[in-house]
Design a protein around this motif. Structure first.
Motif, mmCIF file in Angstrom:
data_model
loop_
_atom_site.group_PDB
_atom_site.id
_atom_site.type_symbol
_atom_site.label_atom_id
_atom_site.label_comp_id
_atom_site.label_asym_id
_atom_site.label_seq_id
_atom_site.Cartn_x
_atom_site.Cartn_y
_atom_site.Cartn_z
ATOM 1 N N GLY A 164 12.415 -9.967 -0.068
ATOM 2 C CA GLY A 164 10.973 -9.840 -0.140
ATOM 3 C C GLY A 164 10.607 -8.586 -0.873
ATOM 4 N N ALA A 165 9.370 -8.184 -0.701
ATOM 5 C CA ALA A 165 8.889 -7.006 -1.407
ATOM 6 C C ALA A 165 7.953 -6.208 -0.525
ATOM 7 C CB ALA A 165 8.151 -7.418 -2.674
ATOM 8 N N VAL A 166 8.129 -4.908 -0.567
ATOM 9 C CA VAL A 166 7.154 -3.991 0.003
ATOM 10 C C VAL A 166 6.312 -3.580 -1.186
ATOM 11 C CG1 VAL A 166 6.785 -1.754 1.092
ATOM 12 C CG2 VAL A 166 8.692 -3.203 1.821
ATOM 13 N N THR A 167 5.059 -3.951 -1.170
ATOM 14 C CA THR A 167 4.229 -3.763 -2.345
ATOM 15 C C THR A 167 3.975 -2.302 -2.650
ATOM 16 O OG1 THR A 167 3.182 -5.876 -1.924
ATOM 17 C CG2 THR A 167 2.037 -4.388 -3.395
ATOM 18 N N LEU A 168 3.552 -1.523 -1.661
ATOM 19 C CA LEU A 168 3.169 -0.148 -1.945
ATOM 20 C C LEU A 168 3.103 0.655 -0.676
ATOM 21 C CD1 LEU A 168 1.927 2.002 -3.932
ATOM 22 C CD2 LEU A 168 -0.295 1.061 -3.310
ATOM 23 N N PHE A 169 3.648 1.844 -0.723
ATOM 24 C CA PHE A 169 3.321 2.830 0.281
ATOM 25 C C PHE A 169 3.270 4.167 -0.414
ATOM 26 C CE2 PHE A 169 7.949 3.075 0.748
ATOM 27 C CZ PHE A 169 8.186 4.418 1.021
ATOM 28 N N VAL A 170 2.345 4.985 -0.003
ATOM 29 C CA VAL A 170 2.090 6.273 -0.650
ATOM 30 C C VAL A 170 2.184 7.366 0.398
ATOM 31 C CG1 VAL A 170 0.395 7.649 -1.902
ATOM 32 C CG2 VAL A 170 0.558 5.195 -2.334
ATOM 33 N N ILE A 171 2.882 8.427 0.047
ATOM 34 C CA ILE A 171 2.955 9.594 0.925
ATOM 35 C C ILE A 171 2.129 10.690 0.282
ATOM 36 C CG2 ILE A 171 4.452 11.326 1.952
ATOM 37 C CD1 ILE A 171 6.700 9.226 1.867
ATOM 38 N N GLU A 172 1.065 11.089 0.957
ATOM 39 C CA GLU A 172 0.213 12.153 0.443
ATOM 40 C C GLU A 172 1.007 13.456 0.328
ATOM 41 O OE1 GLU A 172 -2.970 12.072 -0.598
ATOM 42 O OE2 GLU A 172 -3.059 9.920 -0.224
ATOM 43 N N ARG A 173 0.659 14.273 -0.645
ATOM 44 C CA ARG A 173 1.365 15.538 -0.852
ATOM 45 C C ARG A 173 1.362 16.420 0.394
ATOM 46 N NH1 ARG A 173 2.721 17.210 -6.214
ATOM 47 N NH2 ARG A 173 2.046 15.642 -7.690
ATOM 48 N N VAL A 174 0.295 16.385 1.172
ATOM 49 C CA VAL A 174 0.248 17.231 2.367
ATOM 50 C C VAL A 174 1.292 16.808 3.398
ATOM 51 C CG1 VAL A 174 -2.170 17.907 2.103
ATOM 52 C CG2 VAL A 174 -1.599 15.846 3.399
ATOM 53 N N TRP A 175 1.768 15.564 3.339
ATOM 54 C CA TRP A 175 2.789 15.090 4.269
ATOM 55 C C TRP A 175 4.198 15.242 3.723
ATOM 56 C CZ3 TRP A 175 1.459 9.839 6.937
ATOM 57 C CH2 TRP A 175 0.284 9.975 7.676
ATOM 58 N N ALA A 176 4.313 15.562 2.460
ATOM 59 C CA ALA A 176 5.613 15.526 1.800
ATOM 60 C C ALA A 176 6.644 16.434 2.460
ATOM 61 C CB ALA A 176 5.473 15.861 0.323
ATOM 62 N N GLU A 177 6.226 17.569 2.995
ATOM 63 C CA GLU A 177 7.174 18.472 3.642
ATOM 64 C C GLU A 177 7.341 18.126 5.113
ATOM 65 O OE1 GLU A 177 6.900 22.708 2.827
ATOM 66 O OE2 GLU A 177 5.503 22.217 1.236
ATOM 67 N N VAL A 198 7.887 7.024 -8.702
ATOM 68 C CA VAL A 198 7.481 8.347 -8.257
ATOM 69 C C VAL A 198 7.101 9.173 -9.479
ATOM 70 C CG1 VAL A 198 9.885 9.194 -8.250
ATOM 71 C CG2 VAL A 198 8.168 10.360 -6.851
ATOM 72 N N ARG A 199 6.063 9.989 -9.321
ATOM 73 C CA ARG A 199 5.702 10.871 -10.431
ATOM 74 C C ARG A 199 6.892 11.742 -10.794
ATOM 75 N NH1 ARG A 199 -0.324 13.301 -10.281
ATOM 76 N NH2 ARG A 199 0.756 14.760 -11.638
ATOM 77 N N SER A 200 7.180 11.854 -12.085
ATOM 78 C CA SER A 200 8.332 12.622 -12.550
ATOM 79 C C SER A 200 8.241 14.101 -12.184
ATOM 80 C CB SER A 200 8.483 12.489 -14.067
ATOM 81 O OG SER A 200 8.691 11.142 -14.416
ATOM 82 N N ASP A 201 7.030 14.606 -12.006
ATOM 83 C CA ASP A 201 6.867 16.026 -11.677
ATOM 84 C C ASP A 201 6.841 16.284 -10.166
ATOM 85 O OD1 ASP A 201 4.370 14.951 -11.079
ATOM 86 O OD2 ASP A 201 3.236 16.399 -12.265
ATOM 87 N N ASN A 202 7.084 15.266 -9.353
ATOM 88 C CA ASN A 202 7.053 15.409 -7.905
ATOM 89 C C ASN A 202 8.476 15.630 -7.384
ATOM 90 O OD1 ASN A 202 6.593 15.324 -5.158
ATOM 91 N ND2 ASN A 202 5.275 13.523 -5.253
ATOM 92 N N ALA A 203 8.997 16.840 -7.628
ATOM 93 C CA ALA A 203 10.383 17.166 -7.290
ATOM 94 C C ALA A 203 10.661 17.016 -5.803
ATOM 95 C CB ALA A 203 10.718 18.581 -7.752
ATOM 96 N N ARG A 204 9.700 17.346 -4.972
ATOM 97 C CA ARG A 204 9.887 17.254 -3.521
ATOM 98 C C ARG A 204 10.126 15.804 -3.090
ATOM 99 N NH1 ARG A 204 5.134 19.890 -0.446
ATOM 100 N NH2 ARG A 204 5.218 20.962 -2.424
ATOM 101 N N ALA A 205 9.323 14.887 -3.615
ATOM 102 C CA ALA A 205 9.492 13.475 -3.275
ATOM 103 C C ALA A 205 10.806 12.936 -3.835
ATOM 104 C CB ALA A 205 8.319 12.661 -3.804
ATOM 105 N N ILE A 206 11.147 13.328 -5.053
ATOM 106 C CA ILE A 206 12.402 12.872 -5.667
ATOM 107 C C ILE A 206 13.587 13.327 -4.822
ATOM 108 C CG2 ILE A 206 13.922 13.142 -7.675
ATOM 109 C CD1 ILE A 206 11.271 13.175 -9.371
ATOM 110 N N ARG A 207 13.568 14.583 -4.344
ATOM 111 C CA ARG A 207 14.642 15.079 -3.472
ATOM 112 C C ARG A 207 14.724 14.247 -2.186
ATOM 113 N NH1 ARG A 207 12.840 20.113 -5.159
ATOM 114 N NH2 ARG A 207 11.642 20.402 -3.238
ATOM 115 N N LEU A 208 13.566 13.914 -1.611
ATOM 116 C CA LEU A 208 13.538 13.095 -0.403
ATOM 117 C C LEU A 208 14.211 11.748 -0.661
ATOM 118 C CD1 LEU A 208 12.432 12.489 2.533
ATOM 119 C CD2 LEU A 208 10.510 11.407 1.348
#
Length: 110
Positions: free
Chosen positions: A3-16, A43-53
């Motif tokens: 199946g597919a999970v269409t979308l989930f977004v983690i706000e920057r304030v929650w990233a840490e 993922v946005r290429s400049d979102n290093a924190r999310a990429i590390r996660l």
């Protein structure tokens, strides 16, 4: 199954926060329990924190969509990341496509 999970977004304030890890773990558990073979995310290429996660959970970058869209006149690049969930499955190969008429062609994966 699958199946597919269409979308989930983690706000920057929650990233840490532990919430980002908890949400990622919940999606991974759901996918494994329901027979997903792989997960893809953008993922946005400049979102290093999310990429590390995502890398912490085994996702790997497949390709980058340069200048995918603009926010306040700034060009934003997106990376496509993939996680194989089926042991022994051949890793996905992807092509980001080509820029035609100012828009990226559809993504093709094999």
């Amino acid at each position: 199954m699958g199946g597919a999970v269409t979308l989930f977004v983690i706000e920057r304030v929650w990233a840490e926060d532990a919430a980002a890890s908890a949400l990622t773990e919940a999606v991974l558990a759901f996918a494994k329990e329901n027979g997903f073979e792989q997960l893809n995310l953008e993922v946005r290429s400049d979102n290093a924190r999310a990429i590390r996660l995502y890398e912490k959970y085994g996702f790997r970058k497949l390709c980058t969509f340069p200048d995918y869209f603009k926010i306040d006149g700034e060009s934003i690049d997106f990376d496509l990341m993939n996680l194989e969930l089926t042991p022994g499955r051949r890793p996905t190969r992807a092509s980001c496509g080509t820029l035609t008429g100012g828009r990226w062609s559809p993504l093709h994966t094999q």
